[in-house]
Structures are given as C-alpha cells and as structure tokens.
Write an enzyme that holds these catalytic residues in place. Structure first.
Site, short mmCIF file in Angstrom:
data_model
loop_
_atom_site.label_atom_id
_atom_site.label_comp_id
_atom_site.label_asym_id
_atom_site.label_seq_id
_atom_site.Cartn_x
_atom_site.Cartn_y
_atom_site.Cartn_z
N HIS A 35 -69.57 -11.32 52.88
CA HIS A 35 -68.64 -12.21 52.16
C HIS A 35 -68.29 -11.67 50.79
O HIS A 35 -69.11 -11.10 50.07
CB HIS A 35 -69.20 -13.63 52.07
CG HIS A 35 -70.45 -13.79 51.25
ND1 HIS A 35 -70.42 -14.10 49.90
CD2 HIS A 35 -71.75 -13.72 51.59
CE1 HIS A 35 -71.65 -14.21 49.46
NE2 HIS A 35 -72.48 -13.98 50.45
N ASP A 69 -74.51 -10.17 45.53
CA ASP A 69 -74.44 -11.10 46.67
C ASP A 69 -73.00 -11.58 46.77
O ASP A 69 -72.59 -12.45 46.00
CB ASP A 69 -75.40 -12.25 46.44
CG ASP A 69 -75.27 -13.37 47.44
OD1 ASP A 69 -74.76 -13.14 48.54
OD2 ASP A 69 -75.68 -14.52 47.10
N GLU A 98 -68.37 -18.18 52.12
CA GLU A 98 -69.78 -18.22 52.50
C GLU A 98 -70.62 -19.02 51.52
O GLU A 98 -71.53 -19.74 51.92
CB GLU A 98 -70.33 -16.79 52.61
CG GLU A 98 -71.69 -16.68 53.30
CD GLU A 98 -72.88 -16.89 52.38
OE1 GLU A 98 -74.00 -17.04 52.88
OE2 GLU A 98 -72.70 -16.91 51.13
N GLU A 99 -70.34 -18.89 50.23
CA GLU A 99 -71.17 -19.55 49.23
C GLU A 99 -71.08 -21.07 49.30
O GLU A 99 -71.92 -21.77 48.73
CB GLU A 99 -70.78 -19.08 47.82
CG GLU A 99 -71.11 -17.62 47.52
CD GLU A 99 -72.60 -17.33 47.44
OE1 GLU A 99 -73.41 -18.25 47.63
OE2 GLU A 99 -72.95 -16.16 47.20
N ASP A 149 -76.00 -9.36 54.61
CA ASP A 149 -76.11 -10.13 53.37
C ASP A 149 -77.42 -9.78 52.67
O ASP A 149 -78.28 -9.09 53.22
CB ASP A 149 -76.03 -11.63 53.69
CG ASP A 149 -75.43 -12.45 52.56
OD1 ASP A 149 -75.52 -12.01 51.39
OD2 ASP A 149 -74.90 -13.54 52.84
N HIS A 167 -78.32 -15.20 42.66
CA HIS A 167 -77.53 -16.28 42.06
C HIS A 167 -77.72 -16.37 40.55
O HIS A 167 -77.54 -17.44 39.96
CB HIS A 167 -77.83 -17.62 42.74
CG HIS A 167 -77.19 -17.74 44.08
ND1 HIS A 167 -77.00 -18.94 44.72
CD2 HIS A 167 -76.68 -16.80 44.92
CE1 HIS A 167 -76.40 -18.73 45.89
NE2 HIS A 167 -76.21 -17.44 46.03
#
Length: 348
Positions: free
Chosen positions: A69, A186, A220-221, A241, A321
């Site tokens: 993603h 990410d 995706e998030e 991922d 994150h």
C-alpha cells in the site's frame, strides 16, 4: 540474484516525499502507474483508486496477487480556530504523541500546498506552567500555519477549508551505517521493492511461472485497501507489508519478517511453510513472528469473502506508525524473498 539495494532506497526516498494520506493517495498511485507503464506493463485503476499492474505468466489459471500500500498515516482539517490555527482529525491508527512538533503540509482543494507545524496549543513552557501534564489529544493539538493569519477568515482566504489533507514531513535519512530512517516506510518500502522487481523482470526478460497481479492499494491504513476487485483466478494473496518490532517480537531490522498470525488470526500455514522453504533454499535470512495489534490487506480480503490462501511478509520496521527505521539488510532479504516467491510454483 543481484539486487541493487541503493537503487531501491532511492525509490523509497522518492515515494515517501509524495504526500499520500489514506483518501488522498492519488499522486502516489500515479507515480507507480507511470513507472509500470514506462516498463510496458498493462495497468488499471479500480473505482476506489487502487492500481493493478498485470504481469502475465506461464500459468494463467492459477494466479497470484501481491499487494503493497502506498497510502500513509496523516490527518484532515476538522475545524479552523478563531485564531486561524487548525483543528485536526487523524487518518490511520497512531497516537498524537507521534506527531507532536512535526512539520506538515496542508493541501487545499485547489492543490495549493501550505506548510505548518503540528503543535500542542499550550507548547510554550514560559507561558503554560503545567505543559507536561496537558493531554495530547484533539482538544489541545493543532496546526500552526506558516502564513500571516490572525483569525479564521484569514486562514480561509488562503484556500484552507475543512476536509483538506494534512501530510507529515517524512524526514528521510539514509545513514552511512545502512539504516533508512523515515516516516511512511510502512508501506512505501514494499512498494519500492515491487517497482524494482518489475524493472528486474523486464531487464532480464523473465517470464513468471504464474500470472501475477501487483495491487498497489490506497486505503490500507483505514482497513480496506485491497479487499475488492480480486480476479477470480487468484489462488494466493500476499500482503507485502512491514514486520512489527518491539518487546516480545522476533522480528528485527536485518531480516525479512514472515507473519504467522496477527489480530485477525493465523495466516495460511501451507503458504507460510512455502516462504520458509524458499528462505532456506535461497539463503534468505528470516524471522517468523506474530503481530498482536495488526491487520493487513490480506486479512481484509478474507473478511470481504475472498477464497484465497493468504500470506504476509516484509521488512522489519522499528517504531511503526511513528518515526520509522529499517536497515539495508532487511530490504535486501525482503527483496530476495519477493523474487524467490514470484519465481516459484504454486503448490496446489
């Protein structure tokens, strides 16, 4: 199986500097589309904005789908304060602490970009005595806009309005010791590796054993990036991922992380065993791991009803994150497994 990791890292650098929070990922999708089409791959964009890159293989009846993603964490303008600063609502799962003091970009509906800083309203310790006790939440965090604004009307005159995207400065650094530090690894690290793999296939004139759909997803998030538009011939669905690092985790920044279970449950054991055998056969350094508070586009596809075998592997990412980091070694091992898997046969 020569892999140019520095070239991959340069692609990562380009990608992380393209602002693309979930819901606003079109520029990053377009970047990937242009690269794929420059390599003469057929592409298509789904109604919700995801990108398919179609790579024909010898077996068209049993296909693979590999997704990564390009959407990232971010924020959206929730309100404009009377002093001209901005209230935010978060996009994706992260804490306010992770973005305090971060430089950001507000993108208006017209496409104009305006810089700012995400601040605690009561930042100055010379003014606010109990600064450290103030909660970091939507009531106290705001964007200080880098323009002369004295009220909400001044800010609106810049073109800023509720619903505008707020993107975080990536702070990309590639250190001499081989670490790659940046927001949005990410999952832009995985996307960069896919683009490098597609280039490798063309340069070496390699035909894959199975037709493979590379799906660059854009949501995706927020939970539903690649859970639709899955071709009916897809047998195996891989989320390429990040691996989650921390206390109690086996993954690190120097190997490829293979997920055996996340918050959605176990991944397909036969597919996981296939990854492990490929690692052993190709001298790929790997770790098996469980990610307790994690979900992927592969698990989202299962929840949507897809009849697939699902798997997940990728580079180990420290401080996910937040201010993320990985190492050249993890990128290398992840690229090696991507190649080995795509060049292997599906075990029926």
């Amino acid at each position: 199986m020569t892999i140019n990791v520095n070239e991959t890292i340069e692609t990562i650098k380009e990608l992380v500097h393209i602002n693309s929070p979930s819901g606003f990922a079109d520029p990053a999708i377009e970047y990937c589309k242009k690269i794929a089409e420059s390599l003469n791959y057929d592409t298509s964009v789904t109604h919700k904005g995801g990108l398919f890159i179609h790579v024909p293989g010898k077996n068209d009846d049993q296909q693979r789908l590999i997704t990564a993603h390009v959407d990232t964490l971010g924020a959206i303008v929730k309100d404009i304060n009377q002093d001209g600063r901005l209230k935010l609502d978060l996009i994706g799962g992260f804490s306010w602490n992770a973005i305090e003091g971060e430089y950001c970009t507000i993108t208006t509906q017209s496409g104009k970009e305006i810089s700012g800083t995400i601040c605690l309203h009561e930042t100055s310790v010379h003014v606010y005595k109990n600064n450290t006790e103030i909660p970091r939440n939507a009531d106290h965090m705001e964007v200080r806009v880098d323009e002369k604004t004295f009220n909400a009307e001044d800010t609106r005159a810049l073109g800023i309005e509720i619903g505008d995207a707020v993107s975080f400065e990536p702070r990309f650094v590639h250190t001499e010791s081989g670490f790659v530090k940046s927001r949005h690894l990410d999952d832009k690290a995985s996307v960069a590796m896919i683009l490098q793999f597609l280039k490798y296939l063309k340069e070496e004139n390699i035909e894959l054993p199975h037709t493979t759909q590379f799906y660059i997803s854009n949501n995706e998030e927020i939970g539903y990036g690649a859970n639709s538009s899955i071709p009916e011939n897809v047998v195996e669905f891989i989320a390429f991922d990040m691996g989650a690092l921390g206390d109690g985790q086996a993954s690190d920044e120097y190997t490829v992380s293979i997920c055996v279970k996340d918050a959605s449950g176990p991944y397909h054991v036969g597919l996981r065993n296939h990854f492990v055998e490929l690692c052993k056969e190709n001298d790929i350094k790997y770790k098996l791991d469980i990610y307790p508070y994690y979900g992927s586009d592969a698990s989202a596809a299962l929840h949507a009803g897809a009849d697939i075998r699902h798997g997940l592997f990728g580079a180990g990412i420290e401080s996910s994150h937040a201010l993320e980091r990985t190492h050249e070694d993890s990128i290398l091992e992840s690229e090696k497994l991507l190649r080995a898997y795509c060049l292997s046969n599906i075990n029926s």
